[in-house]
Design an enzyme around this catalytic site. Structure first.
Site, PDB file in Angstrom:
ATOM      1  N   GLU A  94      13.168  17.492  -6.068  1.00 18.56           N
ATOM      2  CA  GLU A  94      13.752  16.769  -7.196  1.00 18.56           C
ATOM      3  C   GLU A  94      12.671  16.253  -8.135  1.00 18.56           C
ATOM      4  OE1 GLU A  94      15.884  13.212  -6.207  1.00 18.56           O
ATOM      5  OE2 GLU A  94      16.250  12.733  -8.317  1.00 18.56           O
ATOM      6  N   ASP A 118       1.994   2.637  -2.876  1.00 19.96           N
ATOM      7  CA  ASP A 118       1.941   2.090  -4.225  1.00 19.96           C
ATOM      8  C   ASP A 118       1.324   0.708  -4.132  1.00 19.96           C
ATOM      9  OD1 ASP A 118       4.506   1.406  -6.779  1.00 19.96           O
ATOM     10  OD2 ASP A 118       2.361   1.020  -6.721  1.00 19.96           O
ATOM     11  N   ILE A 119       0.191   0.522  -4.809  1.00 21.71           N
ATOM     12  CA  ILE A 119      -0.460  -0.778  -4.777  1.00 21.71           C
ATOM     13  C   ILE A 119      -0.520  -1.307  -6.192  1.00 21.71           C
ATOM     14  CG2 ILE A 119      -2.513  -2.021  -4.068  1.00 21.71           C
ATOM     15  CD1 ILE A 119      -3.071   0.415  -2.239  1.00 21.71           C
ATOM     16  N   ASP A 120       0.040  -2.489  -6.368  1.00 25.59           N
ATOM     17  CA  ASP A 120       0.247  -3.019  -7.699  1.00 25.59           C
ATOM     18  C   ASP A 120      -0.481  -4.347  -7.836  1.00 25.59           C
ATOM     19  OD1 ASP A 120       1.426  -4.335  -9.919  1.00 25.59           O
ATOM     20  OD2 ASP A 120       3.235  -3.121  -9.692  1.00 25.59           O
ATOM     21  N   CYS A 171      -8.121 -14.368 -13.199  1.00 23.56           N
ATOM     22  CA  CYS A 171      -8.540 -13.832 -14.493  1.00 23.56           C
ATOM     23  C   CYS A 171      -7.360 -13.316 -15.303  1.00 23.56           C
ATOM     24  CB  CYS A 171      -9.543 -12.701 -14.278  1.00 23.56           C
ATOM     25  SG  CYS A 171      -8.959 -11.513 -13.056  1.00 23.56           S
ATOM     26  N   CYS A 209     -10.770  -8.319 -11.783  1.00 24.24           N
ATOM     27  CA  CYS A 209      -9.821  -8.196 -10.668  1.00 24.24           C
ATOM     28  C   CYS A 209      -9.659  -6.756 -10.200  1.00 24.24           C
ATOM     29  CB  CYS A 209      -8.457  -8.794 -11.019  1.00 24.24           C
ATOM     30  SG  CYS A 209      -7.741  -8.200 -12.545  1.00 24.24           S
ATOM     31  N   SER A 264      -2.272   4.276 -11.788  1.00 26.59           N
ATOM     32  CA  SER A 264      -0.870   4.243 -12.179  1.00 26.59           C
ATOM     33  C   SER A 264      -0.688   4.089 -13.677  1.00 26.59           C
ATOM     34  CB  SER A 264      -0.166   3.089 -11.462  1.00 26.59           C
ATOM     35  OG  SER A 264      -0.540   1.864 -12.059  1.00 26.59           O
ATOM     36  N   GLY A 265      -1.776   3.906 -14.382  1.00 21.90           N
ATOM     37  CA  GLY A 265      -1.683   3.842 -15.830  1.00 21.90           C
ATOM     38  C   GLY A 265      -1.786   2.434 -16.394  1.00 21.90           C
ATOM     39  N   HIS A 269      12.306   7.993  -1.960  1.00 21.23           N
ATOM     40  CA  HIS A 269      11.758   7.160  -3.027  1.00 21.23           C
ATOM     41  C   HIS A 269      11.049   8.023  -4.063  1.00 21.23           C
ATOM     42  CE1 HIS A 269       9.905   3.707  -4.928  1.00 21.23           C
ATOM     43  NE2 HIS A 269      10.618   2.932  -4.141  1.00 21.23           N
TER      44      HIS A 269
END
Lengths: 453, 486
Positions: A75, A141-143, A153, A163, A192-193, A353
């Site tokens: 998909e 996924d690390i945000d 900061c 950071c 991730s942009g 996911h």
């Protein structure tokens, strides 16, 4: 939802496109893209063929062991203009994939799992839950916004060089473990942009993990258990740390905390900030002692040594010689709280996911989601990642010079695509081919061995 | 005899035709043996085993620690699963298991419960097997683990020791004691999750005691699949075939143990945890029922709510241990075990006079409850007073108050006769007068229980006399059908 429409000859559209920004006009343009820029991007720069080859996992060849239905069961979903979200796009060939993307110009492309049957046919079957995922990369996924309570900061969507090291730490810790502990080899890290990183583990074994197994791996990595009710979000029990945690601490976390984050985040320089750390110390008398010391020294700070470093040393001194292990362990707990990777568990746990495809352009920042090399991730600088406008400008400059590789080779995207190929795609495809051949040969052998009727 | 085939192709199980099990004392219930069993044994064996499973369920919900559970399981097994003819002990074990499969295969909830209890039982019994028997069972389950060679063990000794100490096991690492198995990490997700194993290059290094976990997981998954098949068979053929003989037994077995246990001496003076949901529905006044439901829903109550409900439960007969287990079960879902013990357990014990100045607090009366002032996020107080009309109507209709009675009740509420409103509710629900009127929630409860018990005593016995005939039946045939692989 595979479409075979009539497509304009792509070249006609581009060079003469009146909306192509001229040199000198760039400064006046907003840093966000607009859809016509995306059209050029998809037409000239986006690596369709690479995406296709990756997603095919070797099934695009002529080998008899190839599964021609494989790609069609994957998909893809598009986010289009006006927040329209389209799921269950499938493609059976490289051309279909490329044409669809060029035609639809999605703001974002997400990659979903491989299902047991082509999702385009999902309504042809009666019954619920007929469509089930059968393969899916193990993803993380690390945000950065998950670290808002430990960085001063920036907050929310912002990210800066003070950071960003938190992401570097995350890549190092997780990548090492995925390779050394879990034995995975085909790992792709992608920016991730905007404010984080994604990880795609593409080994065959990883793709076939069940939800339960994925959850187990994600939980193995989990240390931080934060919520509003807990002032202490990292609790490291046991006489000694598990080898994985110990290694992460000694090889990565300690160094980054003490040499980078302590100072760049000024973790101990003001009362508000050091209170957060003192709160984590279970021994009140030590906390008070430190508090007293620091309230005094506020007035007389020596300019020579960084105050954060001085205070950290004082804290360590007091804690490390305490007789209770829980107190001694506090040093590590503080370091883990401020540095250890915080994964989004839900992303990793479920096969269905969706996750953004590499090389998409982030709509808010205009930056391309480029791969990150885990071997020198400390050199990755999110503020210098190519933006869409920058790439278009570069294309402009290079004019009509042809490049055998493709238009992207004239731009800053070249390095990103080369990295993708050399460090990830080629080794992966090589293994896929080998695996396919060996399993095919094994089957042949088996059928030879069986007595015939 | 048929071979039971697993659905996962990478595990191929050997047929268990001749031998009953890999271990002489612990059957794996892979297939029903050829046995004849008397009809009353069919029922009584199952009941004995059910006592064991219920005991385990009870122990688990009280938060018993593993070593306490171990003792409990041993005791339960010894007490209930004996047989005067020692050669029949194993048969009783097997038969009772298969009968209970029939009983508990029929709904998702029943299957879940049975699966959990049988798995827990198996886990504990496996631990007590000899090393030989354990190895035999592992082989039977075709576990893809290899024993770690001495050489490899030596090279990893330090790391393995670290892992052991990190989870609180002080394993002595002399090679004779420490047997480790090497298994692909994905085979042991529960060990990976808690970082309970050393993982290297895709392999998890599992200590002998952790092997139990592995085996139990496989057992559980096999049983889970078997239950689904059993259910299908039951629904499509057995229930109808056996409608005059086994079906009534099977159905009675299930309901007789999940309902409230009125055989205990102080029926309405004391409730136990296993009855509490049932009893809340039938005998709690609306104020307590609301608090109880909110607790189950949110896994939390604010202080005043905890006091009102907690003291009521004390008055109803919940002892301090049960109370702790009850609150712990709910709260730990929201705030975690550690926080519960730190912040809430103390207050509960305080309510029972076990802490501080050791006052034994009395449950609140209606008057006190009516006078309280619930705020945002509170659920205590008297619903007749503190709920808006619409909410009150909805709550009452959920309780089962019919529309005629509802209007009477609402009339009292508008007149601010809250206790009379509650009394009318009581009368409507119990179809009996309450002349004294309701003054105290615990009075509502005990009156209700008294009425309900009186009703039950006069109802007829469910079990049909004809089912307890003495003739033998070919249980083997029946049990073979249960497997569903015919």
């Amino acid at each position: 939802m595979t479409r075979q429409g009539a497509y304009k000859e792509s070249d006609d559209m581009l060079i003469d496109e009146p909306k192509l920004p001229q040199q000198g006009q760039i400064a006046a343009l907003p840093n966000e893209f607009n859809p016509s820029y995306l059209k050029i991007y998809y037409s000239k720069l986006f690596p369709h063929a690479d995406l296709y080859r990756w997603m095919s996992y070797g099934n695009d060849g002529k080998h008899p062991a190839c599964d021609s239905s494989y790609l069609g069961r994957r998909e893809f979903s598009y986010t289009l203009d006006n927040d329209i979200f389209v799921r269950y796009n499938t493609f059976n060939s490289a051309t279909e994939l490329e044409n669809s993307i060029k035609d639809k110009c999605p703001l974002k492309i997400d990659i979903g799992p491989i299902y047991n049957l082509n999702p385009a046919h999902r309504n042809a079957y009666a019954g619920d839950n007929v469509l089930t995922p059968v393969e899916r990369e193990l993803i993380f996924d690390i945000d950065m916004s998950d670290y808002d309570d430990v960085r001063y900061c920036c907050s929310g969507a912002d990210v800066c060089l003070n950071c960003w090291p938190l992401m570097t730490v995350a890549v190092k810790v997780i990548d090492t473990s995925l390779r050394d502990d879990f034995g995975f080899r085909h790992i792709l890290w992608v920016y991730s942009g905007r404010r984080g990183v994604h990880c795609w583990v593409c080994d065959r074994k990883a793709r076939r993990l069940t939800n339960e197994q994925r959850a187990a791996v994600a939980d193995y990595f989990r240390v931080y258990k934060g919520n509003e009710n807990n002032y202490k979000k990292v609790s490291l029990m046991g006489q000694v740390l598990h080898p994985f945690l110990a290694r992460s601490y000694t090889e990565v976390l300690k160094e980054y905390f003490e040499t980078k984050l302590l100072t760049s985040q000024n973790l101990l320089s003001s009362e508000e900030r050091y209170e957060k750390i003192l709160e984590m110390i279970p021994d009140q008398s030590i906390a008070s002692e430190l508090r007293g010391k620091w309230q005094e020294s506020r007035r007389s700070s020596s300019a020579k040594e960084d105050i954060n470093i001085v205070r950290w040393e004082q804290l360590k001194q007091l804690l490390q010689k305490h007789k209770a292990q829980g107190v001694r362990r506090c040093v590590e707990e503080i370091v883990f709280t401020y540095t250890y990777p915080r994964l989004d568990m839900e992303v990793s746990k479920h096969m269905n996911h969706l996750l953004k495809a590499p090389f998409c352009v982030h709509p808010k920042t205009g930056r391309v989601c480029v791969p990150i090399n885990p071997n020198n991730c400390e050199e990755f600088d999110p503020t210098t990642v190519p933006t869409l406008i920058q790439l278009l400008e570069e294309l402009n400059r290079e004019g009509l010079r042809s490049d055998v590789e493709g238009e992207w080779n004239k731009t800053s995207l070249a390095n990103a695509i080369k990295l993708f190929r050399s460090s990830f795609l080629q080794p992966l495809l090589k293994i896929c081919k080998e695996e396919m051949e060996s399993s095919y040969n094994a089957k042949l052998q088996q059928s030879k061995n069986l007595l015939s009727w | 005899m048929q071979v039971v085939r697993s659905h996962q192709s990478h595990r191929s199980f050997s047929s268990s035709s001749g031998s009953v099990s890999a271990s002489p004392t612990l059957p794996l219930y892979r297939s029903a043996p050829e046995l004849e069993v008397r009809l009353e044994d069919f029922e009584s064996f199952a009941i004995d085993r059910l006592r064991v499973l219920k005991g385990i369920s009870d122990g688990l919900s009280r938060g018993k620690k593993p070593d306490e559970m171990e003792k409990l399981v041993n005791e339960l097994w010894k007490t209930n699963m004996r047989h005067q003819d020692s050669s029949q002990v194993l048969n009783k074990d097997i038969i009772s298991h298969f009968v209970l499969r029939l009983v508990y295969c029929r709904t998702e909830e029943l299957r879940k419960w049975f699966l959990s209890m049988e798995s827990a039982l198996f886990r504990h019994r496996f631990r007590n097997q000899t090393a030989e028997a354990q190895r035999a069972i592992m082989e039977e389950f075709d576990l893809p683990c290899k024993a770690v060679s001495n050489a490899e063990f030596e090279s990893l000794k330090e790391k393995l020791g670290q892992v052991a100490r990190s989870i609180g096991h002080n394993l002595s690492l002399s090679t004779t004691d420490a047997i480790y198995y090497k298994v692909p990490f994905e085979e042991v997700p529960e060990l990976v999750t808690g970082r309970k194993v050393f993982i290297n290059q895709g392999y998890a290094y599992v200590a002998m005691n952790q092997v139990v976990s592995l085996v139990a997981t496989i057992f559980r998954s096999l049983l889970s699949k078997a239950l689904i098949l059993t259910n299908r068979k039951w629904a499509t053929s057995i229930r109808e075939q056996e409608q005059h003989r086994l079906t009534p037994i099977v159905e009675a077995l299930c309901s007789s143990y999940l309902g409230p246990d009125f055989s205990q001496p102080k029926e309405y003076g004391e409730i136990s945890l296993k009855d509490i949901d049932q009893v809340a529905k039938s005998s709690f006044p609306l104020c307590m029922r609301h608090l109880f439901e909110k607790l189950r829903e949110d896994h939390h109550l604010k202080h005043a709510g905890r006091m009102q409900l907690g003291l009521f439960l004390k008055g109803v007969g919940l002892n301090v241990d049960d109370s702790l287990a009850f609150w712990r079960e709910e709260f730990s879902k929201k705030v975690g075990l550690e926080k519960f013990e730190k912040e809430y357990a103390y207050n509960i014990r305080h309510n029972y006079g076990k802490e501080g100045k050791k006052t034994d607090y009395t449950p609140y009366s209606c008057q006190k409850i009516i006078l309280s002032t619930p705020g945002v996020g509170d659920h205590h107080g008297c619903p007749y007073r503190h709920f808006g009309e619409e909410n009150l109507r909805a709550a009452l209709s959920r309780m089962g108050v019919n529309s005629r009675a509802m209007e009477d009740v609402m009339g009292k509420v508008r007149n601010r006769d809250y206790q009379l409103a509650c009394t009318l509710t009581f009368e409507a629900l119990h179809a009996a007068p309450c002349d004294a009127g309701i003054n105290h929630p615990n009075q509502y409860f005990s009156d209700s229980q008294r009425l309900l018990k009186a009703k039950k005593d006069s109802s007829t016995n469910v079990v049909d006399a004809s089912t307890s005939s003495m003739h033998r039946l070919d249980a083997g045939n029946l049990l073979r059908n249960i497997r569903g692989n015919s």
